[in-house]
Design a protein around this motif. Structure first.
Motif, PDB file in Angstrom:
ATOM      1  N   GLY A   1       0.724  -1.192  -0.034  1.00 34.40           N
ATOM      2  CA  GLY A   1       0.014   0.186   0.062  1.00 34.40           C
ATOM      3  C   GLY A   1       0.884   1.199   0.086  1.00 34.40           C
TER       4      GLY A   1
ATOM      5  N   CYS B   1       0.362   0.068  -1.195  1.00 37.66           N
ATOM      6  CA  CYS B   1       1.124  -1.190  -1.506  1.00 37.66           C
ATOM      7  C   CYS B   1       0.966  -2.252  -2.760  1.00 37.66           C
ATOM      8  CB  CYS B   1       1.018  -2.290  -0.076  1.00 37.66           C
ATOM      9  SG  CYS B   1       0.187  -3.833   1.161  1.00 37.66           S
TER      10      CYS B   1
ATOM     11  N   GLU C   1       2.561  -6.038   3.259  1.00 36.39           N
ATOM     12  CA  GLU C   1       1.773  -7.166   3.939  1.00 36.39           C
ATOM     13  C   GLU C   1       2.616  -8.548   4.011  1.00 36.39           C
ATOM     14  OE1 GLU C   1       1.254  -5.880   0.991  1.00 36.39           O
ATOM     15  OE2 GLU C   1       1.040  -7.333  -0.622  1.00 36.39           O
TER      16      GLU C   1
ATOM     17  N   HIS D   1      -6.016  -1.781   4.985  1.00 40.40           N
ATOM     18  CA  HIS D   1      -5.385  -2.300   3.742  1.00 40.40           C
ATOM     19  C   HIS D   1      -4.638  -3.714   3.771  1.00 40.40           C
ATOM     20  CE1 HIS D   1      -4.255  -1.895  -0.636  1.00 40.40           C
ATOM     21  NE2 HIS D   1      -3.199  -2.628  -0.246  1.00 40.40           N
TER      22      HIS D   1
ATOM     23  N   HIS E   1      -5.053  -7.816   3.210  1.00 38.96           N
ATOM     24  CA  HIS E   1      -3.934  -8.793   2.556  1.00 38.96           C
ATOM     25  C   HIS E   1      -3.562 -10.152   3.324  1.00 38.96           C
ATOM     26  CE1 HIS E   1      -2.862  -6.379  -0.981  1.00 38.96           C
ATOM     27  NE2 HIS E   1      -2.161  -5.655  -0.352  1.00 38.96           N
TER      28      HIS E   1
ATOM     29  N   GLU F   1      -4.575  -6.134  -5.431  1.00 41.04           N
ATOM     30  CA  GLU F   1      -4.330  -4.865  -4.422  1.00 41.04           C
ATOM     31  C   GLU F   1      -5.868  -4.315  -4.835  1.00 41.04           C
ATOM     32  OE1 GLU F   1      -2.300  -4.043  -3.013  1.00 41.04           O
ATOM     33  OE2 GLU F   1      -0.468  -4.988  -3.528  1.00 41.04           O
TER      34      GLU F   1
ATOM     35  N   TYR G   1      -4.830  -0.144  -8.223  1.00 41.42           N
ATOM     36  CA  TYR G   1      -5.452   0.222  -6.785  1.00 41.42           C
ATOM     37  C   TYR G   1      -6.907   1.132  -6.894  1.00 41.42           C
ATOM     38  CZ  TYR G   1      -0.802  -0.974  -4.636  1.00 41.42           C
ATOM     39  OH  TYR G   1       0.461  -1.632  -4.170  1.00 41.42           O
TER      40      TYR G   1
HETATM   41 ZN    ZN Z   1      -1.575  -3.696  -0.853  1.00 37.62          ZN
END
Ligand code: ZN
Length: 630
Positions: free
Chosen positions: A2, A7, A282, A311, A315, A345, A416
């Protein structure tokens, strides 16, 4: 992965290896490597590692991790690997680097030897450079250990098959947090329980002088979760109680959303520093997230940081437990293919934002502000004309270090943001098709849910996603995604926003989020008016192709020196935009470019423009329902 401010073709042989290795829960069957890391010089940003690697006489090939999970590219910091030396029984061994791959090293093991000792130093960047875990990771008061930067591994084994017995020495007096289990500890010398290489790389360690641990689950609750924070000051850790409460809510709401958890013990590792790289990365059982030092103790900082930890937490389900088959590579040398990042994502961004609202970390109004910005950005995104959404995912391994200039036209990471709008659209379709009986929450339980258990990888393909959506409610999901992934506009994909009972509008009033982002009031935000973004010094960060500023000859890297004859500032800019509403005369800029000065006239009279979502009373309000805690 994030961003804290907010990511190809498949190879069949690769895919087959993935399927075989993916069934495991990382039970190793290969050799055990002993890894000792000395981080006692962390403030100098140099780290020493020694590995004892079982070996046989003859050629030995070793890899430095190249394709880092979650970073979606060959981002291993090979330029910072130094001090490399190999010995066997105390004798120095010759080594050479592979001519075709700079991450591969060859060593000749002498007859009679069964172990090679490798010594290496990792020299961390000292100032901001692009990069995620390879960015600045240490300050005078803290360090985030990413094991992949500190080790080699022998060729011939998947990362699940290798066992690493790791130890870590920290500066005196420092404390630490990690998802790894501690076997024993003497002062700041820590020995971790042996784990597979996969789970070692999955288990970064946050360490520092100022470290705080906040339990996020009740005593005895299984699996447990906690927030481990390291900061550059004790004061930065002194956040109001509501911050911890929001994170407890996050753990609870994620459990309700997915109906299962795929970790044994989860650690949010949050670094609060103005001197480290800012991002979130993550892992199955933790995340390495880094934001400004005062993010949690200042109200605007909390508004801007909200959404990052939700976020990264999502993950653990989407990206780690369920992973696109061609991203689930057996080691760190095999290239990753990124075509399904719009699920990995994109859906994580959508669900992260939803959980930020459901946990109370963001109010519904602030949540709408965020999505209004996404919608407005994409409504003006000039890069949509040449590049479809699928290509933004496919191309990312080659575009890791794309600069900020020309971002609008390059659109490097739209899988994203654009997919927040697209997954909202999918959620709205499910709710409409089932007359409110089902939602994307049902897809989450089906695709990411039971049974709970320790970390494992369950790979998926495009067809698996389509089939699961069809199980939730029959619809032309294949056609929907094919269209969304190849669409070029014009304008943002607003079917979800509009179907949820809201409309994108612009007015002259900055939203609560706009005001938080421009805390010092010094940014020139003319993105949606003339298509220009500039800093307080007048340096232009980006322009939007096809809008007034670009058409007048302005581009990123140039500098606005004066507006209507007076030295530029954010206030002077705003005054000029206001005045132009009532005047037929163009706004006159003096622009500096490569030591030349030029007068540029902007024939614009529409005033400032800031995006908002406003209610469409003709339709039911699904958005408020989506944001509501369950
Ligand atoms: Zn991410």
């Amino acid at each position: 992965m994030g961003i804290s401010s907010r990511c190809g073709g498949r190879k069949f042989f690769c895919f087959a290896i993935v399927l075989l290795s993916s069934i495991s829960t990382f039970a190793a069957s290969g050799p055990t490597v002993a890894l000792s890391v000395d981080a006692s010089e962390a403030p100098r940003k140099i780290f020493h590692a020694q590995l004892r690697i079982p070996a046989k006489p003859g050629p030995l090939t070793l890899y430095y991790p190249k394709w880092i999970p979650g970073e979606h590219g060959p981002t291993g910091p090979i330029t910072d690997l130094t001090g490399l030396k190999f010995t066997a029984s105390g004798k120095t061994l010759k080594w050479h680097r592979d001519l075709l791959d700079g991450f591969t090293f060859h060593v000749e093991v002498p007859a009679g030897e069964n172990e090679v000792t490798a010594n290496l130093d990792y020299v961390s960047p000292v100032a901001f450079e692009p990069g995620y875990s390879s960015g600045v990771s240490a300050t005078e008061k803290l360090y985030v250990v990413n094991w992949n930067t500190l080790l080699l591994y022998p060729a011939g084994y998947g990362s699940d098959q290798l066992t690493y017995s790791a130890s870590l020495r920290l500066p005196a007096g420092w404390k630490f947090g990690t998802s790894l289990h501690v076997a024993n500890q003497a002062g700041t010398d820590i020995h971790f329980a042996p784990v597979s290489l996969t789970m070692l790389v999955d288990g970064p360690v946050i360490a520092g002088e100022y470290l705080k641990v906040v339990p996020l689950t009740a005593a005895g609750e299984n699996p447990p979760a906690e927030l481990d924070l390291a900061a550059d000051s004790a004061a930065a850790l002194d956040a109001p109680e509501e911050v911890w409460e929001h994170h407890r809510n996050l753990v609870k709401q994620a459990g309700i959303l997915f109906g299962a958890r795929h970790y044994s013990d989860y650690h949010f590792l949050l670094t609060l520093s103005d001197h480290v790289a800012h991002f979130g990365l993550e892992h199955h059982e933790s995340n390495d997230s880094r934001i400004d030092e005062r993010s949690l103790i200042e109200e605007d900082g909390r508004k801007l940081a909200a959404g990052l930890l939700p976020h990264e937490y999502v993950h653990s389900w989407n990206g780690k437990y369920r992973r696109p088959a061609d991203l689930a590579t057996p080691d760190y040398e095999q290239p990753m293919q990124t075509d399904l990042l719009w699920v990995y994502e994109g859906l994580t961004s959508y669900l992260g934002d939803v959980l930020a609202a459901r946990s109370g970390e963001r109010t519904p109004a602030l949540s709408r502000d965020g999505w209004a910005q996404i919608a407005a950005d994409l409504d003006h995104r000039s890069g949509r004309t040449w590049r479809d959404l699928q290509d933004t995912a496919d191309g990312v391994p080659s575009m890791q270090s794309a600069p900020r200039a020309w971002e609008d036209y390059r659109r490097p990471l739209d899988y994203y943001d654009e997919d927040v709008l697209t997954w909202l659209w999918a959620d709205v379709i499910i709710r409409q098709q089932t007359k409110g009986a089902k939602s994307l929450d049902d897809f989450c339980k089906l695709f990411y849910g039971a049974p709970s258990g320790p970390p494992m990888v369950k790979p998926y393909t495009f067809d698996d996603v389509v089939n699961a959506l069809n199980q939730v409610t029959p619809y032309d999901w294949r056609g929907f995604w094919k269209e969304r992934l190849s669409n070029h506009g014009p304008g943002a994909p607003l079917g979800g926003v509009e179907g949820s009972g809201w409309k994108l509008v612009y007015d002259e009033n900055p939203s609560e989020l706009d005001r938080a982002q421009d805390r010092d009031g010094k940014t020139i935000n003319a993105h949606y008016s003339v298509g220009l973004l500039a800093g307080s010094d007048g340096v232009i960060k980006d322009t939007v192709e096809g809008m007034i500023a670009a058409k007048a000859g302005i581009g990123p890297g140039m500098k606005i020196v004066a507006v209507n004859g007076r030295r530029v500032s954010a206030d002077i800019w705003r005054d000029a935009i206001q005045a132009a509403k009532k005047s037929p005369s163009p706004i006159e800029l003096i622009v500096e470019n490569t030591d030349y000065f030029r007068v540029v006239k902007l024939d614009y009279h529409g005033g400032e423009k800031y995006p908002h979502l406003v209610r469409d009373e003709a339709k039911p309000d699904l958005l408020t329902e989506i944001y509501r805690a369950k």
